[in-house]
Design a protein around this motif. Structure first.
Motif: not given
Length: 837
Positions: A419-423
């Motif tokens: 999720v941190a990568c997506v954000l």
């Protein structure tokens, strides 16, 4: 009486040993029998050893300790077929033990012997079965893979994939699946036409063979040439046929894994689109086909039918097909696939496609509470949004921000990292970044920074650097307590975590409040320690340290002894002197709290007028004057009529009471003001420096050339600091005593620069830099040894002839001591003498 018949018996020769039937229950005895010269004894001993090692794992180690390997290996190379067969069976089964494999790796002749037994001229299915079994065991070790490849073992293994015996097929495909982990073997399998044979095994009646074939394909498809060959063989269609059959549901997971690797190529992707494969994958993860509810029943039904088929074979084949020889394969064979497993693999396959059609169902799957599925979905979305702004925009338009921010609190660490990568991908667009910030993403990133997982730490730190590009986001991150865990990550032993954290600090340290807070938390000290390390130091650490120092010029000057023309000396700057390496940089409040001592004073720059305190004193003074006037009767608020009616004693009593009330109120307000000053420790004001600024603006700004401005400013600074000092008279210039008097007067170690009336290099250069930065005169501030501090300026040539080439500006040191305003060329004798004692 009948006639006697004479018996025709020939006596045995004396040198022939009578037949002896030996019955032994001792393994050591049987091992001794392997060295017998009689082939019949050898055969029976080998058969007994095979049965013994097939019973349990411990027996294999026992025979290894009894040194049975050498005679068995010798018998494997013999001429007698029966002895060779049983010796191969026993030694191959022994290779299931890791200790035996370790011993066999040291024997250069074992693997070549097994490969020789696969020669087409032998045509012995039992030998084929157990020779391939031994190779499958040995292929679990990397060095043995290399040995099999170098000895040409790939070709006979590929050939035996078409054998009529299912046990031979199973052992051969298992060995090739292990060999496919090596990149050289992948190419060799293709060159020996192994892919068509592996695809044919997908039609096998045995589930274990099908799964091993899919496992081999999944590993083989990691190589570009194999993917191209698979496309030419129309392997995608065969895989899609399996996906279309619900009776093969237990194979769907591995089929989708193979497709995920195949979709690395654009040509295969187009082929998948033409055959409807992408739609099939999307249907799997969106629950559209609807027969999934009965999937487990179908899987059980298929397992039962296959078990029936397997039981119809002879005992030997059944036993060979059911043996579990490798942890990965045996674990795969026992898995009962579930719907989330298939969805997870389908999501990974769609991730390879990177097409928009999968986004809506993927976002829908984020709400499903299944760890593996959520991990696969977030990984897919991360791949879809990587360098893909339209997909990022679609994520936001579909309401995915709320789901992603909520997923930052997931219990599964892999989900948080994805999720941190997506954000981070979304933050590349300013509009999307601002929308995510408005939904609280900055605050939500604080907790992931406290994770113990290095992958989460790394991705979260990178996301912080992506979202703290503006002042409001940095302030929110600072107020949310995010700086403390971020600074702690600098001490991580993981290079990627440390690198991303340093980059986040580089971004956050742009403004002075955040940089000061990072320094207070020890970030500056940690960065200095890392910079001295030969293993942890990097360009990211250098950039973070430089950014913190640029945002905190006081710390930069104290630690490096140098301020460039870009480092402005602004209000709040203070000079605590040169700090030794490893010394902690203290804040101004820390120095204000210290009692007066005999150490070097701290010079402070403050060009703000602090009118609040003066106005309070003025109001307090006016208040006392009013009380005094009331008490003396000069200003009476009592009417003349009332004063006449009241006696003199009553009037005096009322006035005394009023005076006491006013005095008490004044005392209370004075104590409140004093308490406020004590708690806040406001920096001292400097009205003299404020007056300097006003006078300098009037004198310097109207001048037309840089040289004139520098000269006038230098003379002004020298005038305010005690005037010119003759050469050689500097040791006799009295400045220490006035400095001590100022410190005693203000009762503080922090001395405003405007209060210094007698100063030398240290004080004059600092005042020159502070005034020059406010009048657009670019100069540096450099600290030397023994209180030698100087300013460098750049001056262009003004007397060049018309048409002459323009020369770059020259560097000069400004003389503030002996001949104020004189420009000393850098490296000249005068300049060197000015810098040194």
């Amino acid at each position: 009486m009948g006639k006697k018949v004479k018996k025709d018996e020939k006596p045995q020769p004396d040198d022939v040993f009578d037949a002896l039937l030996v019955e032994s229950r001792n393994a050591a005895t049987v091992v001794l029998m392997l060295s017998s010269p009689e082939e019949d004894v050898q055969s029976k001993a080998c058969e007994a050893i095979y049965k013994f090692v097939d019973k349990c794992e411990e027996n294999k180690k026992i025979l290894l300790d009894l040194k049975a390997v050498d005679p068995l290996l010798k018998l494997m190379q013999g001429e007698d077929e029966t002895v060779r067969r049983y010796a191969t069976m026993g030694l191959s089964v022994m290779c299931q033990n890791s200790e035996v494999r370790k011993f066999m790796r040291k024997r250069d002749d074992f693997i070549p012997t097994l490969i020789n037994l696969l020669h087409p001229d032998i045509a012995d299915n039992v030998l084929y079965e157990f020779a391939t079994l031994g190779l499958s065991f040995m292929a679990t070790e990397y060095s043995s893979k290399v040995k099999i490849f170098e000895c040409g073992g790939v070709e006979p293994l590929v050939r035996l994939l078409s054998a009529s015996d299912p046990d031979v097929q199973k052992n051969s495909i298992e060995a090739l699946a292990q060999m496919a982990l090596d990149f050289q073997a992948r190419c060799s399998i293709r060159e020996n036409d192994g892919l068509p044979s592996i695809l044919e095994l997908l039609k096998s009646d045995y589930a274990v063979i099908q799964k091993l074939a899919l496992l081999a394909l999944e590993r083989l498809m990691q190589e570009v040439g194999n993917r191209n060959c698979m496309r030419e063989l129309d392997g995608v269609s065969r895989l899609l046929e399996i996906l279309a059959r619900q009776d093969l549901f237990d194979l769907h997971v591995m089929v989708v894994m193979v497709l995920a690797n195949l979709l690395e190529d654009l040509e295969t992707l187009e082929q998948m689109k033409e055959k409807g494969g992408l739609k099939k994958l999307v249907m799997i993860i969106t629950d559209q086909p609807a027969p999934e509810d009965d999937s487990k029943k179908l899987a059980k039904k298929e397992s039962g039918s296959r078990a029936g088929k397997k039981s119809a074979k002879d005992a030997k084949s059944k036993k060979g097909a059911d043996e579990e020889k490798d942890d990965a394969v045996s674990g795969m064979d026992s898995i009962t696939p579930t719907l989330p497993d298939v969805k997870m693999c389908a999501a990974k396959a769609i991730a390879r496609c990177a097409k928009n059609s999968g986004l809506p169902p993927l976002l829908k799957l984020l709400s499903i509470d299944h760890g593996d599925l959520k991990e696969a979905v977030t990984l897919t979305i991360a791949n879809l949004t990587s360098s893909n702004l339209p997909n990022c925009q679609d994520i936001v338009n579909l309401g995915g921000l709320d789901l992603l921010i909520a997923a930052l609190g997931d219990l599964r660490e892999e989900v948080i990292a994805n999720v941190a990568c997506v954000l981070t991908n979304i933050a590349q667009d300013e509009t999307l970044r601002m929308e995510a910030i408005s939904k609280g993403v900055v605050t939500a990133l604080v907790d992931p920074l406290r994770s113990s997982n290095t992958n989460v730490q790394s991705k979260a730190a990178l996301a912080v650097s992506a979202f703290t590009c503006d002042a409001d986001a940095r302030a929110e991150f600072r107020e949310s307590g995010g700086l403390e865990p971020l600074v702690m990550l600098l001490q991580s032993g993981n290079d990627e975590v440390r690198r991303n954290t340093a980059w986040a600090i580089t971004v956050c340290g742009v403004d002075e409040p955040t940089a000061s807070e990072i320094c207070r938390l020890g970030g500056l000290d940690i960065l200095q320690q890392i910079q001295l390390s030969s293993t942890r130091q990097s360009s990211f650490i250098d950039a973070a340290l430089e950014r913190l120092l640029d945002s905190n010029t006081s710390a930069k000057y104290a630690l490096t002894g140098y301020l460039s023309t870009m480092n402005l000396v602004e209000d709040g700057f203070y000079d605590p002197g040169q700090l030794r390496p490893g010394t902690q940089f203290q804040t101004l409040e820390d120095y204000l709290k210290e009692p007066v001592n005999d150490k070097r004073p701290i010079f402070f720059i403050n060009g703000k007028l602090q009118v609040t305190k003066e106005s309070e004193k003025t109001e307090e003074s006016d208040f006392k004057v009013e009380a005094s006037k009331s008490s003396t009767g000069k200003i009476s608020k009592v009417s003349g009529k009332d004063s006449k009616t009241k006696s003199k004693a009553q009037r005096e009593k009322e006035e005394k009471q009023r005076e006491e009330e006013l005095a008490a109120q004044a005392q209370k307000e004075a104590e409140a003001i004093a308490g406020k000053d004590k708690n806040t420790l406001e920096p001292p004001s400097d009205p003299s420096f404020v007056r300097y600024l006003e006078e300098v603006h009037e004198k310097v700004l109207p001048l037309s050339t840089t040289v004139e401005q520098i000269t006038v400013l230098a003379r002004y600074v020298a005038e305010k600091m005690g005037g010119p000092i003759e050469r050689g008279q500097l040791p006799h210039f009295s400045w220490e005593l006035p400095m001590s008097q100022i410190r005693f007067e203000i009762k503080s170690n922090v001395i405003p620069i405007g209060k210094i009336k007698m100063g030398i290099h240290t004080h004059r250069a600092l005042l020159f830099k502070a005034l020059a930065d406010r009048t657009s005169v670019a100069c540096t501030l450099t600290r030397g040894n023994y209180n030698r501090v100087w300013n460098e300026v750049l001056v262009g040539e003004t007397d060049q002839a018309p048409g002459a080439p323009k020369l770059p500006p020259s560097r000069y040191i400004v003389d503030l001591i002996h001949e104020p305003g004189k420009l000393l060329p850098i490296y000249s004798h005068e300049a060197v003498a000015y810098q040194k004692v």
